[in-house]
Design an enzyme around this catalytic site. Structure first.
Site, PDB file in Angstrom:
ATOM      1  N   ASP A  69      42.437  41.068  34.913  1.00 28.57           N
ATOM      2  CA  ASP A  69      41.494  42.188  34.682  1.00 28.57           C
ATOM      3  C   ASP A  69      40.577  42.317  35.890  1.00 28.57           C
ATOM      4  O   ASP A  69      40.137  41.297  36.425  1.00 28.57           O
ATOM      5  CB  ASP A  69      40.604  41.907  33.449  1.00 28.57           C
ATOM      6  CG  ASP A  69      41.451  41.735  32.185  1.00 28.57           C
ATOM      7  OD1 ASP A  69      42.517  42.381  32.113  1.00 28.57           O
ATOM      8  OD2 ASP A  69      41.057  40.946  31.322  1.00 28.57           O
ATOM      9  N   ASP A  75      30.589  41.103  33.454  1.00 30.55           N
ATOM     10  CA  ASP A  75      31.188  39.907  32.881  1.00 30.55           C
ATOM     11  C   ASP A  75      31.017  38.729  33.815  1.00 30.55           C
ATOM     12  O   ASP A  75      30.920  37.577  33.358  1.00 30.55           O
ATOM     13  CB  ASP A  75      32.636  40.108  32.416  1.00 30.55           C
ATOM     14  CG  ASP A  75      33.536  40.734  33.450  1.00 30.55           C
ATOM     15  OD1 ASP A  75      33.140  40.832  34.613  1.00 30.55           O
ATOM     16  OD2 ASP A  75      34.639  41.139  33.058  1.00 30.55           O
ATOM     17  N   GLU A  98      36.980  32.390  30.159  1.00 33.74           N
ATOM     18  CA  GLU A  98      37.983  33.327  30.685  1.00 33.74           C
ATOM     19  C   GLU A  98      37.748  33.540  32.163  1.00 33.74           C
ATOM     20  O   GLU A  98      38.667  33.793  32.929  1.00 33.74           O
ATOM     21  CB  GLU A  98      37.914  34.684  29.953  1.00 33.74           C
ATOM     22  CG  GLU A  98      38.865  35.700  30.622  1.00 33.74           C
ATOM     23  CD  GLU A  98      39.058  36.989  29.872  1.00 33.74           C
ATOM     24  OE1 GLU A  98      38.061  37.682  29.592  1.00 33.74           O
ATOM     25  OE2 GLU A  98      40.217  37.310  29.571  1.00 33.74           O
ATOM     26  N   GLU A  99      36.491  33.409  32.590  1.00 32.36           N
ATOM     27  CA  GLU A  99      36.146  33.781  33.963  1.00 32.36           C
ATOM     28  C   GLU A  99      36.409  32.665  34.950  1.00 32.36           C
ATOM     29  O   GLU A  99      36.186  32.839  36.141  1.00 32.36           O
ATOM     30  CB  GLU A  99      34.671  34.222  34.034  1.00 32.36           C
ATOM     31  CG  GLU A  99      34.306  35.378  33.101  1.00 32.36           C
ATOM     32  CD  GLU A  99      35.157  36.638  33.296  1.00 32.36           C
ATOM     33  OE1 GLU A  99      35.257  37.426  32.353  1.00 32.36           O
ATOM     34  OE2 GLU A  99      35.748  36.804  34.392  1.00 32.36           O
ATOM     35  N   ASP A 117      34.452  33.378  25.869  1.00 34.51           N
ATOM     36  CA  ASP A 117      34.752  34.608  26.595  1.00 34.51           C
ATOM     37  C   ASP A 117      33.405  35.300  26.726  1.00 34.51           C
ATOM     38  O   ASP A 117      32.929  35.930  25.787  1.00 34.51           O
ATOM     39  CB  ASP A 117      35.756  35.461  25.794  1.00 34.51           C
ATOM     40  CG  ASP A 117      36.227  36.664  26.609  1.00 34.51           C
ATOM     41  OD1 ASP A 117      37.185  37.332  26.181  1.00 34.51           O
ATOM     42  OD2 ASP A 117      35.615  36.922  27.669  1.00 34.51           O
ATOM     43  N   LEU A 119      32.144  37.909  28.121  1.00 35.32           N
ATOM     44  CA  LEU A 119      32.021  39.334  27.822  1.00 35.32           C
ATOM     45  C   LEU A 119      33.428  39.913  27.658  1.00 35.32           C
ATOM     46  O   LEU A 119      34.104  40.254  28.611  1.00 35.32           O
ATOM     47  CB  LEU A 119      31.260  40.055  28.948  1.00 35.32           C
ATOM     48  CG  LEU A 119      30.490  41.298  28.493  1.00 35.32           C
ATOM     49  CD1 LEU A 119      29.500  40.972  27.389  1.00 35.32           C
ATOM     50  CD2 LEU A 119      29.728  41.912  29.652  1.00 35.32           C
ATOM     51  N   ASP A 120      33.850  39.985  26.393  1.00 26.84           N
ATOM     52  CA  ASP A 120      35.201  40.472  26.111  1.00 26.84           C
ATOM     53  C   ASP A 120      35.168  41.991  25.954  1.00 26.84           C
ATOM     54  O   ASP A 120      34.219  42.551  25.415  1.00 26.84           O
ATOM     55  CB  ASP A 120      35.710  39.838  24.812  1.00 26.84           C
ATOM     56  CG  ASP A 120      37.082  40.376  24.456  1.00 26.84           C
ATOM     57  OD1 ASP A 120      38.062  39.952  25.091  1.00 26.84           O
ATOM     58  OD2 ASP A 120      37.161  41.276  23.594  1.00 26.84           O
ATOM     59  N   GLU A 276      39.372  33.394  22.484  1.00 24.76           N
ATOM     60  CA  GLU A 276      39.334  34.638  21.704  1.00 24.76           C
ATOM     61  C   GLU A 276      39.819  34.353  20.277  1.00 24.76           C
ATOM     62  O   GLU A 276      39.067  34.477  19.321  1.00 24.76           O
ATOM     63  CB  GLU A 276      40.203  35.723  22.365  1.00 24.76           C
ATOM     64  CG  GLU A 276      39.592  36.291  23.636  1.00 24.76           C
ATOM     65  CD  GLU A 276      40.510  37.256  24.392  1.00 24.76           C
ATOM     66  OE1 GLU A 276      41.733  37.013  24.445  1.00 24.76           O
ATOM     67  OE2 GLU A 276      40.001  38.243  24.931  1.00 24.76           O
TER      68      GLU A 276
HETATM   69  P1  P6P Z   1      44.907  46.782  25.155  1.00 25.34           P
HETATM   70  C1  P6P Z   1      40.013  43.671  26.020  1.00 25.34           C
HETATM   71  O1  P6P Z   1      40.563  43.587  27.309  1.00 25.34           O
HETATM   72  C2  P6P Z   1      40.862  42.840  25.085  1.00 25.34           C
HETATM   73  O2  P6P Z   1      40.912  41.521  25.514  1.00 25.34           O
HETATM   74  C3  P6P Z   1      40.322  42.938  23.660  1.00 25.34           C
HETATM   75  O3  P6P Z   1      38.934  43.020  23.636  1.00 25.34           O
HETATM   76  C4  P6P Z   1      40.968  44.198  23.138  1.00 25.34           C
HETATM   77  O4  P6P Z   1      41.140  44.193  21.732  1.00 25.34           O
HETATM   78  C5  P6P Z   1      42.327  44.181  23.839  1.00 25.34           C
HETATM   79  O5  P6P Z   1      42.176  43.395  25.021  1.00 25.34           O
HETATM   80  C6  P6P Z   1      42.757  45.585  24.235  1.00 25.34           C
HETATM   81  O6  P6P Z   1      44.022  45.448  24.852  1.00 25.34           O
HETATM   82  O7  P6P Z   1      46.191  46.260  25.722  1.00 25.34           O
HETATM   83  O8  P6P Z   1      45.101  47.481  23.819  1.00 25.34           O
HETATM   84  O9  P6P Z   1      44.075  47.607  26.114  1.00 25.34           O
END
Ligand code: P6P
Length: 329
Positions: A69, A75, A98-99, A117, A119-120, A276
């Site tokens: 990402d 984040d 995650e970072e 995580d 900032l998810d 997560e």
């Molecule tokens: P997609 C955000 O990057 C994440 O980790 C979750 O927060 C979210 O539900 C999912 O991925 C979204 O993934 O592939 O649907 O964009």
């Protein structure tokens, strides 16, 4: 005004932690302090999330994290805030994030290990969609003060002593469990305090909301396609915010299922087990819900590496069981 607010709403978080400390195994105050350290860091992150557009925190830093990402400034900042608060708090000896590619040794004599995580859903920052922090807390297995061992780091979800999330949404909430049910706290920014707003949260056993990225449907396993067809036949509501914590929290309150299955793009699933899925699986089960990878309980999955991915089916018990009955995996 602020004293009226304080009087009319629930117990402040600090008081709640103190009142319930005897429930913590090995209740010698360290876990209480660790929970306070998390709450403190979340208040700092909350302030930065709420004004991201103004302090030029939007837009990607340009580097990428392990997940590939684009690392958004917020984040990176959130990771710094939580790492600093936990290092200073002294209760955590090692941090999995995650970072960062490897775990971070905080050089503390702390008895706890945290997977976080910070900032998810960070791709949602720029478009002002809710984002969240997800955390899991384990006890270190090797003696304090000795070098960190892999067995301290790669722990199964069933070994968690606490877990939860912060949702930076229309209001900011901290929701966590220490194995005695789930409690939700709402942040009152004018007082800088979290107050108990959702005591003993229970996830409805059934629901009519399904949450999945149907843009990837062509590569879903057949059983998942069948389950989605079942949802449509039942005229359920489709809700997918694209921010796991926000989707999860809505299902906690209203009932529903969140699915991120194995796909062509992510054959092991996209979501990460350690910071997560394990945390949300613990919260879900403590609230009467269910969390599996399609066949096994998330909390039973052996952890082989920090950034291990898994398929994730989580939500109302009856909905997850229905999906499993169709042979999802
Ligand atoms: P997609 C955000 O990057 C994440 O980790 C979750 O927060 C979210 O539900 C999912 O991925 C979204 O993934 O592939 O649907 O964009």
């Amino acid at each position: 005004e602020s004293s009226r607010i304080a009087h009319s709403i629930g117990t402040a978080l600090d008081r709640f932690i103190k009142n319930n400390q005897d429930q913590f195994a090995y209740a010698s105050g360290e876990l209480s302090q660790l929970l306070r350290d998390i709450a403190l860091a979340s208040k700092v992150v909350n302030r930065e999330v709420n004004k991201a557009g103004l302090i030029d925190l939007m837009g990607a830093v340009g580097s990428q994290n392990l997940a590939g990402d684009d690392q958004q400034k917020l984040d990176v900042l959130a990771n710094i805030r939580f790492t600093r608060a936990l290092a200073k708090g002294g209760e955590v000896c090692a941090l999995i994030s995650e970072e960062s590619d490897t775990y971070v040794d905080l050089n503390n004599e702390g008895k706890y290990v945290i997977a976080i995580d910070p900032l998810d859903g960070s791709s949602n920052i720029d478009v002002n969609v809710s984002i969240g922090t997800i955390f899991s807390i384990y006890r270190r297995k090797s003696p304090a003060g000795t070098p960190i061992q892999p067995t301290d780091i790669l722990q199964k979800g069933s070994d968690q002593v606490a877990a939860g999330y912060v949702l930076y949404g229309s209001s900011t909430m901290l929701v966590y469990t220490t194995g005695h049910g789930v409690n939700g706290f709402t942040y009152e920014p004018t007082l800088g305090e979290y107050f108990l707003s959702h005591p003993q949260l229970k996830m409805p056993e059934d629901g009519k909301i399904y949450s999945i990225n149907e843009g990837l449907a062509n590569s879903f396993p057949a059983a998942v396609q069948e389950y989605i067809k079942y949802c449509k036949d039942c005229q359920y509501t489709a809700r997918y915010i694209g921010s796991l914590v926000a989707d999860f929290h809505r299902n906690m309150l209203k009932g529903g299922i969140y699915i991120y299955p194995a796909t062509a793009k992510s054959p092991q699933g996209k979501l990460r087990l350690m910071y997560e899925c394990n945390a949300l699986a613990f919260v879900a089960e403590q609230a009467g819900g269910r969390a599996t990878n399609g066949k096994d309980r998330i909390l039973d999955i052996e952890v082989k590496e920090l950034h291990q991915r898994t398929a994730f089916y989580v939500g109302s018990k009856n909905m997850v069981e229905k999906a499993e009955s169709l042979g999802i995996h």
